[in-house]
Every structure is written in C-alpha cells, then in structure tokens.
Design an enzyme around this catalytic site. Sequence first.
Site, PDB file in Angstrom:
ATOM      1  N   MET A   1      -2.987  -1.017  -4.367  1.00  0.00           N
ATOM      2  CA  MET A   1      -1.941  -1.082  -5.390  1.00  0.00           C
ATOM      3  C   MET A   1      -1.604  -2.544  -5.689  1.00  0.00           C
ATOM      4  O   MET A   1      -0.521  -2.839  -6.201  1.00  0.00           O
ATOM      5  CB  MET A   1      -0.703  -0.327  -4.922  1.00  0.00           C
ATOM      6  CG  MET A   1      -0.996   1.174  -4.714  1.00  0.00           C
ATOM      7  SD  MET A   1       0.456   2.220  -4.788  1.00  0.00           S
ATOM      8  CE  MET A   1       1.383   1.596  -3.407  1.00  0.00           C
ATOM      9  N   GLY A   2      -2.526  -3.436  -5.354  1.00  0.00           N
ATOM     10  CA  GLY A   2      -2.278  -4.849  -5.633  1.00  0.00           C
ATOM     11  C   GLY A   2      -1.311  -5.454  -4.633  1.00  0.00           C
ATOM     12  O   GLY A   2      -1.127  -4.933  -3.540  1.00  0.00           O
ATOM     13  N   ALA A   3      -0.674  -6.582  -5.030  1.00  0.00           N
ATOM     14  CA  ALA A   3       0.169  -7.347  -4.098  1.00  0.00           C
ATOM     15  C   ALA A   3      -0.608  -7.576  -2.805  1.00  0.00           C
ATOM     16  O   ALA A   3      -0.136  -7.292  -1.699  1.00  0.00           O
ATOM     17  CB  ALA A   3       1.502  -6.642  -3.839  1.00  0.00           C
TER      18      ALA A   3
ATOM     19  N   HIS B   1      -2.665  -8.783   0.436  1.00  0.00           N
ATOM     20  CA  HIS B   1      -2.410  -9.652   1.580  1.00  0.00           C
ATOM     21  C   HIS B   1      -3.616  -9.578   2.497  1.00  0.00           C
ATOM     22  O   HIS B   1      -4.609  -8.912   2.182  1.00  0.00           O
ATOM     23  CB  HIS B   1      -1.112  -9.234   2.285  1.00  0.00           C
ATOM     24  CG  HIS B   1      -1.035  -7.762   2.594  1.00  0.00           C
ATOM     25  ND1 HIS B   1      -1.833  -7.159   3.536  1.00  0.00           N
ATOM     26  CD2 HIS B   1      -0.282  -6.763   2.058  1.00  0.00           C
ATOM     27  CE1 HIS B   1      -1.559  -5.887   3.598  1.00  0.00           C
ATOM     28  NE2 HIS B   1      -0.626  -5.596   2.698  1.00  0.00           N
TER      29      HIS B   1
ATOM     30  N   GLY C   1      -4.192  -7.918   5.062  1.00  0.00           N
ATOM     31  CA  GLY C   1      -4.591  -6.550   5.427  1.00  0.00           C
ATOM     32  C   GLY C   1      -5.618  -6.005   4.445  1.00  0.00           C
ATOM     33  O   GLY C   1      -6.640  -5.426   4.830  1.00  0.00           O
ATOM     34  N   HIS C   2      -5.341  -6.202   3.149  1.00  0.00           N
ATOM     35  CA  HIS C   2      -6.307  -5.763   2.128  1.00  0.00           C
ATOM     36  C   HIS C   2      -7.620  -6.542   2.283  1.00  0.00           C
ATOM     37  O   HIS C   2      -8.702  -5.990   2.089  1.00  0.00           O
ATOM     38  CB  HIS C   2      -5.760  -6.000   0.716  1.00  0.00           C
ATOM     39  CG  HIS C   2      -4.509  -5.240   0.391  1.00  0.00           C
ATOM     40  ND1 HIS C   2      -3.270  -5.828   0.366  1.00  0.00           N
ATOM     41  CD2 HIS C   2      -4.310  -3.945   0.075  1.00  0.00           C
ATOM     42  CE1 HIS C   2      -2.358  -4.927   0.040  1.00  0.00           C
ATOM     43  NE2 HIS C   2      -2.957  -3.773  -0.143  1.00  0.00           N
TER      44      HIS C   2
ATOM     45  N   GLN D   1      -2.203   9.165   5.227  1.00  0.00           N
ATOM     46  CA  GLN D   1      -2.969   9.071   3.972  1.00  0.00           C
ATOM     47  C   GLN D   1      -4.468   9.250   4.268  1.00  0.00           C
ATOM     48  O   GLN D   1      -5.179   9.956   3.548  1.00  0.00           O
ATOM     49  CB  GLN D   1      -2.702   7.708   3.337  1.00  0.00           C
ATOM     50  CG  GLN D   1      -3.595   7.364   2.159  1.00  0.00           C
ATOM     51  CD  GLN D   1      -3.109   6.114   1.449  1.00  0.00           C
ATOM     52  OE1 GLN D   1      -2.098   6.145   0.777  1.00  0.00           O
ATOM     53  NE2 GLN D   1      -3.814   5.012   1.600  1.00  0.00           N
TER      54      GLN D   1
HETATM   55  P1  AMP Z   1      -1.837  -0.329  -0.683  1.00  0.00           P
HETATM   56  O1  AMP Z   1      -2.117  -1.440  -1.645  1.00  0.00           O
HETATM   57  O2  AMP Z   1      -0.594  -0.503   0.122  1.00  0.00           O
HETATM   58  O3  AMP Z   1      -1.943   1.033  -1.319  1.00  0.00           O
HETATM   59  O4  AMP Z   1      -3.010  -0.392   0.382  1.00  0.00           O
HETATM   60  C1  AMP Z   1      -4.349  -0.336  -0.030  1.00  0.00           C
HETATM   61  C2  AMP Z   1      -5.205  -0.100   1.181  1.00  0.00           C
HETATM   62  O5  AMP Z   1      -5.008  -1.184   2.090  1.00  0.00           O
HETATM   63  C3  AMP Z   1      -4.843   1.188   1.932  1.00  0.00           C
HETATM   64  O6  AMP Z   1      -6.036   1.809   2.395  1.00  0.00           O
HETATM   65  C4  AMP Z   1      -4.015   0.686   3.066  1.00  0.00           C
HETATM   66  O7  AMP Z   1      -4.053   1.523   4.217  1.00  0.00           O
HETATM   67  C5  AMP Z   1      -4.683  -0.651   3.353  1.00  0.00           C
HETATM   68  N1  AMP Z   1      -3.775  -1.538   4.071  1.00  0.00           N
HETATM   69  C6  AMP Z   1      -2.519  -1.919   3.694  1.00  0.00           C
HETATM   70  N2  AMP Z   1      -1.956  -2.683   4.641  1.00  0.00           N
HETATM   71  C7  AMP Z   1      -2.875  -2.781   5.647  1.00  0.00           C
HETATM   72  C8  AMP Z   1      -2.890  -3.425   6.917  1.00  0.00           C
HETATM   73  N3  AMP Z   1      -1.840  -4.131   7.352  1.00  0.00           N
HETATM   74  N4  AMP Z   1      -4.003  -3.305   7.677  1.00  0.00           N
HETATM   75  C9  AMP Z   1      -5.065  -2.579   7.251  1.00  0.00           C
HETATM   76  N5  AMP Z   1      -5.118  -1.949   6.059  1.00  0.00           N
HETATM   77  C10 AMP Z   1      -4.023  -2.047   5.274  1.00  0.00           C
END
Ligand code: AMP
Length: 281
Positions: free
Chosen positions: A28-30, A32, A34-35, A153
């Site tokens: 969903m963007g933003a 970091h 983790g992504h 999820q």
């Molecule tokens: P989101 O943008 O929050 O929908 O996340 C996109 C993907 O990145 C999803 O599969 C999340 O589980 C993964 N994600 C978000 N934060 C982390 C993190 N801290 N460590 C690993 N994967 C992450």
Amino acid sequence: MIVVRTVADLRAALRERRGGSIGLVPTMGALHEGHATLLRAARDTDETVVMTIFVNPAQFDEQSDLAAYPRTEDADLALAEAEGVDVVFAPETSEVYPDGFATTVSVGGAIAETLEGAERGRAHFDGVATVVTKLMLAALPDHAYFGAKDAQQVAVIRRFVADLGIPVTLVVCPTSRDADGLARSSRNTRLSPEERARALAIPHALQEVTDAAAAGIADTEALHARALATLEASGIRPEYVAFVDPLTFAPVSVVDGPVLVAIAARVGSTRLIDNTVLGGA
Ligand code: AMP
C-alpha cells in the site's frame, strides 16, 4: 523501471517478460525497510519483479485511518528503483473498482472471522482477498511475496489461493524490525516519541512469552497473563493477545507444536499488530 497505471499496460509490460519467472510484491506504499526485504527476496528469485502500490479502500474499516494513511509515491518509486524493481503498478481506485463492481472474494471460518476479522470487521479480509486476487490475476506471477508481520492476512491469502486454484507460490518473509525490536510499519510514523517508546512493550511481550515457553511454560493462559502484564506496565491495553494455530487460527491452550502469538493494540490513536511463532515452524 517502468510505472504503469492500468491493467492493460501492466499486461503489455509483462508480455515479453513471461519467458522468465515473475515475482509480485503487493504493497500500500509508504514503503520502509520491511517492504524492501520483500523486494530483495523477489529480486533474488525472479527474473522480473512487479511491485504494486494501491491503498485499498475496501480493506479499511475506519475512514479516518484511510484518510490518514501515508501516501509517499515519489519516495516509494525511488526506493523501488533502488531495489531493482522492474515494473510498478500503481492504479487509481477506479481502475481496480470500476463502476458496477460487484464481486467479493470472501474466506469463511476462523481464519478470516477471528482477531483482525473480529476487530476490524468482516469487510477487512474480504477487501484484502478481493484486491489480492485482482492483483494476482492482473500480473499472473509465479511467486507472490508477503510479510509474516501480517500473519492472519497470510493465512487468508493461503486459503483462497488454494481454494480458487490460483497458480502462484506464496513466499512469506520474516518480520523486519527496527534495531530496538519494534516491527516496521507504515503506521509507525504516526507515533509520537513517547508513544514509540511505549510501543516497545509489544515486542517485549512477545519476547517474554517466547522466553517463558522456552523455559517450559506450555499453558497459554499463563503465557497470556505474562504478556498482558508486560503490556499493561507500559499502559497498553491490547485489543487481543491470542494463541492460535498458525494455519487455521483455532485457539490453542497448550503449546505442543507451532503456536502463533498475535497481539493487536492501540498506542495513542495508532493501531499496531505484531506476532511471533512458538514451538518451531
Ligand atoms: P502494506 O503496505 O502494509 O500492505 O504491506 C505490504 C506487504 O509488506 C505485506 O505483505 C506486509 O506483510 C509486508 N510488510 C509490512 N511490514 C513488514 C515488516 N515489518 N516486515 C516484513 N514484511 C512487512
């Protein structure tokens, strides 16, 4: 790296790349770090890496959360480029949900109805399942990458991918954490310094439970009490601290195999989730 806004342009961009494997990283963007770990895993495996950026209105249960969700497309594209992404699909809402859209992918049972499903409402995982199905059908990837941080999820996606026979292999990447242990999240930017410090009680509670389980405490009620005490010492009253089967999300009373410990809590007005797995896996 190319950026496309329509499914037609995405398909055109991928047409000549189908000879090699395609990895899909929905976000969903933003973005970091983790992504970035997901992008690197895809880059290591697949010839073509497709990242999507779409803040999916259907999965937000609170309009205020949707409105406040950070949108940082320029920085996201720069990070994607630096991580070697080939194609970014960043559609408008009307491209994903055109007029007359009337279909929902809905996973039944405890996987989608408990914990996040109960707190955020049925529509949350329906929204996730519907959009991820659409993104998979648009990109037709060989692999799709998701983070273990969103464990429920992952379980929901695993279920509908199996049930619908979508020919994609899911790759689950470990939760990426800041040096002090806080799970990285796009929502962390909303925490004040004081809230960020208190939020550390969440990974501390998970660590406390992990240590206690390793020391031989198998009764999840006793483990629950320890986690709660750690959270409450920092003034955090969680929405849930749950001990469940990682695949079915059925509650577990004794740790004698893999058990997912999942926590959701508001710190100030920011809702955070985190989890760990006890007993192997
Ligand atoms: P989101 O943008 O929050 O929908 O996340 C996109 C993907 O990145 C999803 O599969 C999340 O589980 C993964 N994600 C978000 N934060 C982390 C993190 N801290 N460590 C690993 N994967 C992450």
